[in-house]
Write an enzyme that holds these catalytic residues in place. Structure first.
Site, mmCIF file in Angstrom:
data_model
loop_
_atom_site.group_PDB
_atom_site.id
_atom_site.type_symbol
_atom_site.label_atom_id
_atom_site.label_comp_id
_atom_site.label_asym_id
_atom_site.label_seq_id
_atom_site.Cartn_x
_atom_site.Cartn_y
_atom_site.Cartn_z
ATOM 1 N N GLY A 10 37.767 -38.627 -4.510
ATOM 2 C CA GLY A 10 36.735 -40.023 -4.993
ATOM 3 C C GLY A 10 35.392 -40.177 -4.414
ATOM 4 O O GLY A 10 34.584 -40.748 -4.401
ATOM 5 N N HIS A 11 35.487 -40.037 -3.204
ATOM 6 C CA HIS A 11 34.698 -40.311 -1.796
ATOM 7 C C HIS A 11 34.086 -38.720 -1.721
ATOM 8 O O HIS A 11 34.054 -38.329 -0.397
ATOM 9 C CB HIS A 11 35.607 -40.963 -0.839
ATOM 10 C CG HIS A 11 34.003 -41.264 -0.229
ATOM 11 N ND1 HIS A 11 33.393 -41.607 0.774
ATOM 12 C CD2 HIS A 11 33.394 -42.954 -0.215
ATOM 13 C CE1 HIS A 11 32.645 -42.082 1.464
ATOM 14 N NE2 HIS A 11 32.434 -43.121 0.710
ATOM 15 N N PHE A 12 33.138 -38.316 -2.008
ATOM 16 C CA PHE A 12 32.408 -37.925 -3.495
ATOM 17 C C PHE A 12 32.470 -36.864 -4.129
ATOM 18 O O PHE A 12 32.317 -35.959 -3.377
ATOM 19 C CB PHE A 12 30.588 -38.082 -3.471
ATOM 20 C CG PHE A 12 30.637 -39.782 -2.831
ATOM 21 C CD1 PHE A 12 30.385 -40.664 -2.978
ATOM 22 C CD2 PHE A 12 30.187 -39.581 -1.112
ATOM 23 C CE1 PHE A 12 30.289 -42.453 -2.495
ATOM 24 C CE2 PHE A 12 29.864 -41.036 -1.040
ATOM 25 C CZ PHE A 12 29.774 -42.574 -1.039
ATOM 26 N N PHE B 36 41.698 -38.786 -0.113
ATOM 27 C CA PHE B 36 40.018 -40.248 -0.228
ATOM 28 C C PHE B 36 38.781 -39.205 -0.911
ATOM 29 O O PHE B 36 37.983 -39.502 -1.848
ATOM 30 C CB PHE B 36 39.878 -40.951 0.159
ATOM 31 C CG PHE B 36 39.620 -40.700 1.979
ATOM 32 C CD1 PHE B 36 38.689 -39.388 1.931
ATOM 33 C CD2 PHE B 36 40.620 -40.481 2.259
ATOM 34 C CE1 PHE B 36 38.635 -38.720 3.717
ATOM 35 C CE2 PHE B 36 40.581 -40.283 3.245
ATOM 36 C CZ PHE B 36 39.154 -39.117 4.524
ATOM 37 N N ILE C 223 32.497 -36.721 1.436
ATOM 38 C CA ILE C 223 32.144 -37.367 3.131
ATOM 39 C C ILE C 223 33.583 -38.063 3.377
ATOM 40 O O ILE C 223 34.350 -38.940 2.573
ATOM 41 C CB ILE C 223 31.052 -37.782 2.725
ATOM 42 C CG1 ILE C 223 29.541 -37.292 2.226
ATOM 43 C CG2 ILE C 223 30.556 -39.305 4.174
ATOM 44 C CD1 ILE C 223 29.594 -36.352 2.671
#
Length: 149
Positions: free
Chosen positions: A53-55, A50, A60
Site C-alpha cells: 500500500g505504500h505505494f 507495507f 517507497i
C-alpha cells in the site's frame, strides 16, 4: 556467531530488542563502540508487507519506518553500552527532533544506519541518527530513548 566483538548478527540482535517480524528493522550490526557509535544494515526487500500500500506501482519505504530503524539501532547501542537490563526494563523511543528526509528508499536498497551517542542523563540517552543509501543521506534526526520498567 559473531566474527568480531564489534559485529552483531540476527541472533544477538533478537536477544537485545523485543521487536519481531514484521517490525524488526535492523538486519545486522557491522560496527559499534560503547557510548560512542553504532553502524547497522537494513536490507530493503520488495517482500516487505507495507509495500502493498505504500505505494502501489511506486514502492517507497515509509519515512516513519526509517526513523524506527534508527531508533532500534539506538536501542541496541544503549543496551550494549549500559549492559544487560533487568528483565522488566526496556529502552523506549522518547523523542525525535529535526527529522529530515533527503531521498526516497526503495526495494533493493541497503540502508546504512549510523547512530552516534551524544549524552545520557537519568536514564534518558540522546543520539544523532543518519541513514544513508549508496553514500547519500536518506534521513537524519536527533533521537532520545528512555530506560524504563
Amino acid at each position: 556467531m559473531t566474527t568480531n566483538s564489534h559485529t552483531l548478527h540476527l541472533e544477538e540482535i533478537l536477544e537485545l530488542l523485543p521487536h519481531r517480524f514484521p517490525f524488526l528493522l535492523v538486519d545486522r550490526v557491522i560496527d559499534f563502540k560503547k557510548w560512542q557509535f553504532l553502524y547497522a544494515i537494513k536490507n530493503v526487500s520488495y517482500n516487505e508487507p507495507f509495500f502493498q500500500g505504500h505505494f502501489p506501482g511506486k514502492p517507497i519505504f515509509p519515512g516513519v519506518l526509517i526513523l524506527e530503524a534508527m531508533a532500534q539501532a539506538t536501542g541496541i547501542l544503549a543496551f550494549k553500552s549500559a549492559g544487560k537490563l533487568d528483565s522488566s526494563e526496556l529502552y523506549y523511543f522518547a523523542a525525535i527532533d529535526n527529522a529530515r528526509f533527503k531521498r526516497p528508499v526503495q526495494p533493493g536498497d541497503q540502508m546504512i544506519l549510523e547512530v552516534k551517542f551524544i549524552k545520557e542523563r537519568r536514564g534518558v540517552a540522546r543520539f544523532k541518527g543518519v541513514t544513508t543509501v549508496d553514500g547519500e543521506v536518506a534521513c537524519e534526526a536527533l533521537m532520545m530513548c528512555a530506560r524504563r520498567q
